[in-house]
Design a protein around this motif. Structure first.
Motif, PDB file in Angstrom:
ATOM      1  N   GLU A  19       1.251  -1.277   0.266  1.00  0.00           N
ATOM      2  CA  GLU A  19      -0.387  -0.451   0.048  1.00  0.00           C
ATOM      3  C   GLU A  19       0.903   0.988  -0.016  1.00  0.00           C
ATOM      4  OE1 GLU A  19      -3.610   0.107   2.560  1.00  0.00           O
ATOM      5  OE2 GLU A  19      -2.937   1.771   3.464  1.00  0.00           O
ATOM      6  N   PRO A  20       0.888   2.369  -0.812  1.00  0.00           N
ATOM      7  CA  PRO A  20       1.717   3.238  -0.440  1.00  0.00           C
ATOM      8  C   PRO A  20       0.835   4.046   0.645  1.00  0.00           C
ATOM      9  CG  PRO A  20      -0.396   3.541  -2.001  1.00  0.00           C
ATOM     10  CD  PRO A  20      -0.321   2.406  -2.128  1.00  0.00           C
ATOM     11  N   SER A  21       2.327   4.686   0.346  1.00  0.00           N
ATOM     12  CA  SER A  21       1.857   6.027   1.369  1.00  0.00           C
ATOM     13  C   SER A  21       0.456   7.034   1.428  1.00  0.00           C
ATOM     14  CB  SER A  21       3.041   6.662   1.985  1.00  0.00           C
ATOM     15  OG  SER A  21       3.446   8.097   0.594  1.00  0.00           O
ATOM     16  N   SER A  22      -0.243   7.506   0.712  1.00  0.00           N
ATOM     17  CA  SER A  22      -0.536   8.023   0.171  1.00  0.00           C
ATOM     18  C   SER A  22      -1.390   7.660  -1.159  1.00  0.00           C
ATOM     19  CB  SER A  22      -0.575   9.547   0.190  1.00  0.00           C
ATOM     20  OG  SER A  22      -1.286  10.506  -0.634  1.00  0.00           O
ATOM     21  N   PRO A  23      -2.550   7.982  -1.059  1.00  0.00           N
ATOM     22  CA  PRO A  23      -3.707   7.608  -2.555  1.00  0.00           C
ATOM     23  C   PRO A  23      -2.808   8.483  -3.980  1.00  0.00           C
ATOM     24  CG  PRO A  23      -4.899   7.333  -0.905  1.00  0.00           C
ATOM     25  CD  PRO A  23      -3.689   7.848  -0.354  1.00  0.00           C
ATOM     26  N   SER A  24      -2.299   9.632  -3.796  1.00  0.00           N
ATOM     27  CA  SER A  24      -1.800  10.585  -4.442  1.00  0.00           C
ATOM     28  C   SER A  24      -0.737  10.101  -5.209  1.00  0.00           C
ATOM     29  CB  SER A  24      -2.223  12.140  -4.208  1.00  0.00           C
ATOM     30  OG  SER A  24      -1.175  12.475  -2.564  1.00  0.00           O
ATOM     31  N   ARG A  25       0.236   9.541  -4.251  1.00  0.00           N
ATOM     32  CA  ARG A  25       1.718   9.309  -4.542  1.00  0.00           C
ATOM     33  C   ARG A  25       1.645   7.990  -5.079  1.00  0.00           C
ATOM     34  NH1 ARG A  25       5.696  12.230  -2.777  1.00  0.00           N
ATOM     35  NH2 ARG A  25       6.970  10.608  -2.512  1.00  0.00           N
TER      36      ARG A  25
END
Length: 289
Positions: A19-25
């Motif tokens: 899972e990325p640190s943020s959906p935007s990254r």
């Protein structure tokens, strides 16, 4: 591969989550599986606004190196260090004519690899990703390379004293990264996979008998922080969580802890949230007749 997808062969079943640190990254972690082997990478580079010398980025580097390692481990029985050396060379050749690979901020990655043969498990770790082996004892065997953490601890006091998300923290993070870049892939510093294939020779490696291991886990530091940063579970409890509820449950618990401490007051850290990846590989025990 979707999170928590099972991968099966006649003797292999794994569960994975990332899972990325943020959906935007973009997710700068990589995890991949081939018959009898697992590869996990955690990409590292420079934050936005800092020069890196590379037009491709950290996520690209992690994907290229990870997929190249998977191809190598599928095609060759050579030692894992040799496979990593070849893979670093291959990926460097893909962009050395367009990018400045001598730049201190050029993309890099941690590496964790585990390969099973008929009677043994071979492992490799480089930088701060973690391999955990459940040998049936009260405490599992934790395989990690702590050189990055030891060097970082010497230079992180200013960063740790500032609240995450503030301009002051952002500036301190940039200074910290510049200092750490000066210690990367140098004697007396720490080592990561980047443009220099000689870094592979600095990997920590070993072999254990396969029948002594009940299960194994590979974790990026964004997933292992539940234990080694937050102290909310022992390594045994973390393994039990993976075995009973799966890797996605581990990441969910990490995210809950991060949200409870968004400014890093309880757990000082460079990033409030980090990419998190976990792979869990159980080894069925032979049945007694």
């Amino acid at each position: 591969m979707r999170p928590d997808q099972d991968t099966r062969t006649t003797d292999m079943r794994l569960s994975l989550a990332t899972e990325p640190s943020s959906p935007s990254r973009p997710n700068e972690d990589f995890v991949g599986v081939t018959s009898g082997a697992v590869v996990l990478l955690d990409g590292a580079g420079t934050p936005g606004g800092m020069e890196s010398g590379c037009s491709h980025g950290v996520a690209w580097y992690a994907r290229m190196l990870g997929s190249t390692l998977l191809a190598e481990v599928t095609q060759s029985a050579a030692p894992l260090t040799e496979l990593l050396t070849r893979s670093i060379k291959t990926v460097a050749s893909l962009h050395d004519f367009t990018c400045d690979l001598t730049h201190p901020g050029t993309p890099s990655a941690t590496v964790a690899m585990l390969r099973r043969t008929d009677d043994s498990l071979e492992w490799l770790v480089l930088a701060d990703s973690v391999i955990i082996l459940d040998t049936g004892t009260a405490e599992p065997t934790v395989l990690s390379d702590d050189r990055l953490e030891r060097i970082g601890a010497l230079h992180r006091a200013e960063l740790d004293a500032l609240p995450n998300g503030t301009p002051e923290h952002t500036e301190a993070l940039r200074r910290y990264i510049e200092v750490m870049n000066g210690h990367r892939n140098r004697e007396g510093g720490f080592w990561t996979a980047s443009a220099d294939p000689l870094a592979a020779e600095q990997s920590l490696t070993g072999t254990v008998l396969a029948d002594q291991v009940r299960a194994a886990a590979l974790l990026s530091d964004g997933a292992s922080r539940l234990t080694d940063l937050f102290g909310l579970a022992t390594w045994r409890q973390l393994l039990d969580l993976l075995a009973n509820d799966g890797p996605q449950s581990l990441i969910t618990r990490v995210r809950a802890a991060e949200h409870e401490d968004p400014q890093g007051a309880r757990w000082p850290r460079p990033k409030t949230h980090d990419d998190a990846t976990a792979a869990f590989w159980p080894f069925p025990q032979p049945r007694l007749l």
